[in-house]
Design an enzyme around this catalytic site. Structure first.
Site, PDB file in Angstrom:
ATOM      1  N   ASP A 118      38.021 126.021  42.236  1.00  0.00           N
ATOM      2  CA  ASP A 118      38.342 126.838  43.777  1.00  0.00           C
ATOM      3  C   ASP A 118      37.133 127.371  44.509  1.00  0.00           C
ATOM      4  O   ASP A 118      37.386 128.217  45.182  1.00  0.00           O
ATOM      5  CB  ASP A 118      39.495 127.537  43.688  1.00  0.00           C
ATOM      6  CG  ASP A 118      40.669 127.044  43.101  1.00  0.00           C
ATOM      7  OD1 ASP A 118      40.970 125.670  43.468  1.00  0.00           O
ATOM      8  OD2 ASP A 118      41.195 127.468  42.154  1.00  0.00           O
TER       9      ASP A 118
ATOM     10  N   GLY B  72      41.589 119.872  43.021  1.00  0.00           N
ATOM     11  CA  GLY B  72      42.020 119.792  44.444  1.00  0.00           C
ATOM     12  C   GLY B  72      40.690 120.009  45.260  1.00  0.00           C
ATOM     13  O   GLY B  72      40.332 121.451  44.999  1.00  0.00           O
ATOM     14  N   HIS B  73      40.219 119.163  46.143  1.00  0.00           N
ATOM     15  CA  HIS B  73      38.919 119.707  46.922  1.00  0.00           C
ATOM     16  C   HIS B  73      39.573 119.529  48.462  1.00  0.00           C
ATOM     17  O   HIS B  73      39.821 118.695  48.619  1.00  0.00           O
ATOM     18  CB  HIS B  73      37.824 118.695  46.727  1.00  0.00           C
ATOM     19  CG  HIS B  73      37.145 118.984  45.211  1.00  0.00           C
ATOM     20  ND1 HIS B  73      36.297 118.060  44.606  1.00  0.00           N
ATOM     21  CD2 HIS B  73      37.499 120.031  44.418  1.00  0.00           C
ATOM     22  CE1 HIS B  73      35.855 118.593  43.516  1.00  0.00           C
ATOM     23  NE2 HIS B  73      36.577 119.588  43.384  1.00  0.00           N
TER      24      HIS B  73
ATOM     25  N   LYS C 123      33.679 123.472  46.339  1.00  0.00           N
ATOM     26  CA  LYS C 123      32.968 122.202  45.597  1.00  0.00           C
ATOM     27  C   LYS C 123      33.245 121.255  46.712  1.00  0.00           C
ATOM     28  O   LYS C 123      32.091 120.421  46.992  1.00  0.00           O
ATOM     29  CB  LYS C 123      33.419 121.819  44.203  1.00  0.00           C
ATOM     30  CG  LYS C 123      32.898 122.947  43.160  1.00  0.00           C
ATOM     31  CD  LYS C 123      33.085 122.411  41.743  1.00  0.00           C
ATOM     32  CE  LYS C 123      34.733 122.089  41.490  1.00  0.00           C
ATOM     33  NZ  LYS C 123      35.652 123.255  41.717  1.00  0.00           N
TER      34      LYS C 123
ATOM     35  N   GLN D  23      37.526 121.188  38.848  1.00  0.00           N
ATOM     36  CA  GLN D  23      37.601 122.545  38.253  1.00  0.00           C
ATOM     37  C   GLN D  23      36.506 123.287  38.178  1.00  0.00           C
ATOM     38  O   GLN D  23      35.559 123.301  39.068  1.00  0.00           O
ATOM     39  CB  GLN D  23      38.244 122.311  36.676  1.00  0.00           C
ATOM     40  CG  GLN D  23      39.707 121.754  36.619  1.00  0.00           C
ATOM     41  CD  GLN D  23      40.033 120.248  36.647  1.00  0.00           C
ATOM     42  OE1 GLN D  23      39.076 119.557  36.280  1.00  0.00           O
ATOM     43  NE2 GLN D  23      41.119 120.033  37.060  1.00  0.00           N
TER      44      GLN D  23
END
Length: 433
Positions: free
Chosen positions: A13, A40-41, A16, A223
């Site tokens: 988080d 999640g991006h 990235k 991650q």
């Protein structure tokens, strides 16, 4: 060598997705090498916001080949949802390539994930419940289904017929029921194979050939370093290697193929789920960071735990990943705070500790040792205009904070991000690729 690696230096988080998308402007290939739909991006392009879980961040750009490496575990339903959402924006997704060696997250993996977490009682590790851990377990136990199997009906039927009874017995031992319909499962997987056949290939050959041809290749981590299966806060970690070392096995390239490593570092610290968090804030400052930073998970929607920047963590990540520089994100969230604290070491049972401990009990007892810095006031005008004026236009207090981090980690802040947009970025690197 024209390769870059973008790695998270905290618990994920860190931003990235934004940094990878920003750097992908010059990339020919963007290659993801580990994780699954538990990542999640979030990427903002103009007024469009993309929430990606499996697709590499380069997929937003039509001219980029986006590779899902063998180190990932692929949830077919999730991947199809993401591809459909992408197409609705007018993007084709034609640049996608799927490794034929990547393992498939099966429906029973999600059921077993929940059952195993429930069986842990009060000792849960905070999984997303998406079947990632059980899928990686099956991969190591040689009981997995791979993407390439979806193109071979005979092989797929044989594999599922062998694996399914074992999974059903295991589920029963946990008090769960799989209710597997093998015929329906085979049919569904074969349909995905037919639909994606144009994307499925030996991506190791693809990436190595691209590197030899001098193409610009970016490796994208999911991650963050502190969730690495070996070097994170074990057992409160993910099931893959998030560090730069995971690129070699997760893509199928030699160590010599990994060029510059950029460590994405949030200007404060967050994490989702259970596990020790030494610099965590449960006061009003923590709530301020959570609210102003929009700290809610892209994948789960869970509120992120927030705290001051932990340099013990960042130094750990710099060393493990061989980071050449960091991309410092979300500095704008710290605007208007009178005082900013930074965790520089831990107090563990009266002993000063400057290297990240492996023992989770030591981490649970650790107390942060802080140094204080002056805050800064917000700037006037748009953030994009500020970034056009360059680093020297940033508030003095912000520049002092950046310089403090650089001295403490031993690496420069090559990229400064003060917003979600591509144009809210200052690139200070001398060598771009």
């Amino acid at each position: 060598m024209p390769t870059l690696a973008v790695i998270g230096s905290q618990w994920g988080d860190e931003g990235k997705g934004k940094i990878t998308d920003y750097l992908a402007e010059d990339a020919d290939l963007v290659v993801r090498y580990q994780g699954g739909a538990n990542a999640g991006h979030t990427i903002k392009v103009g007024e469009e916001v993309f929430a990606l879980h499996l697709l590499p961040s380069g997929i937003i750009r039509e001219n980029v080949i986006s590779v899902v490496g063998n180190g990932l575990v692929i949830d077919c339903d999730e991947l199809e949802v993401e591809l459909e959402a992408l197409r609705k924006t007018g993007r084709s997704g034609k640049g996608l390539r799927l490794s034929d060696r990547a393992n498939v997250v099966m429906p029973y993996h999600r059921i077993l994930d929940g059952a195993e977490e429930k069986a842990r009682g009060s000792k849960t590790v905070g999984t997303t419940g998406r079947g990632i851990g059980p899928c990686y377990s099956d991969k190591i136990a040689r009981a997995g289904i791979r993407i390439g199997d979806l193109l071979d009906e005979e092989l797929l039927r044989d594999r599922i017929a062998t694996i399914a009874p074992v999974k059903e017995r295991f589920a029963e031992s946990l008090g769960a029921e799989l209710g597997l319909d093998q015929e329906a499962l085979v049919a569904k997987l074969l349909s995905f194979g037919k639909k994606w056949e144009q994307y499925i290939t030996d991506t190791s050959v693809l990436v190595n050939d691209a590197i030899k041809a001098g193409k610009k290749v970016m490796f994208e981590g999911a991650q963050g370093t502190m969730l690495d299966i070996d070097y994170g806060t074990y057992p409160y970690v993910t099931s893959s290697n998030c560090t730069s070392a995971g690129i070699c096995t997760g893509v199928g390239v030699p160590p010599s193929a990994v060029g510059e490593v950029i460590g994405v570092t949030k200007a404060y610290t967050t994490r989702v789920g259970a596990g020790p968090f030494v610099s965590e804030l449960t006061d009003e400052v923590g709530k301020h960071l959570q609210t102003k930073g929009g700290e809610f998970g892209t994948t789960t929607g869970r509120a992120r735990r927030c705290g001051w920047l932990d340099l013990v963590v960042v130094r750990h990540a710099v060393r493990l990943n061989g980071m050449a520089c960091i991309a410092l994100t979300k500095l704008d969230v710290l605007n208007d705070l009178d005082t900013i604290k930074v965790c520089v070491a831990y107090d563990v049972d009266g002993k000063r500790v400057e290297n990240f401990p492996s023992n989770v009990r030591h981490l649970e007892r650790a107390k942060p040792i802080y140094e204080e810095l002056d805050g800064w006031k917000s700037w006037e005008g748009s953030t994009a205009e500020l970034c056009k004026r360059g680093y020297e236009a940033l508030p003095q207090g912000m520049r002092s904070y950046i310089q403090y981090i650089e001295r403490s980690t031993g690496v420069p802040a090559g990229i400064i991000s003060v917003g979600k947009g591509r144009d809210e970025t200052i690139d200070r690197r001398h060598k771009k690729w």
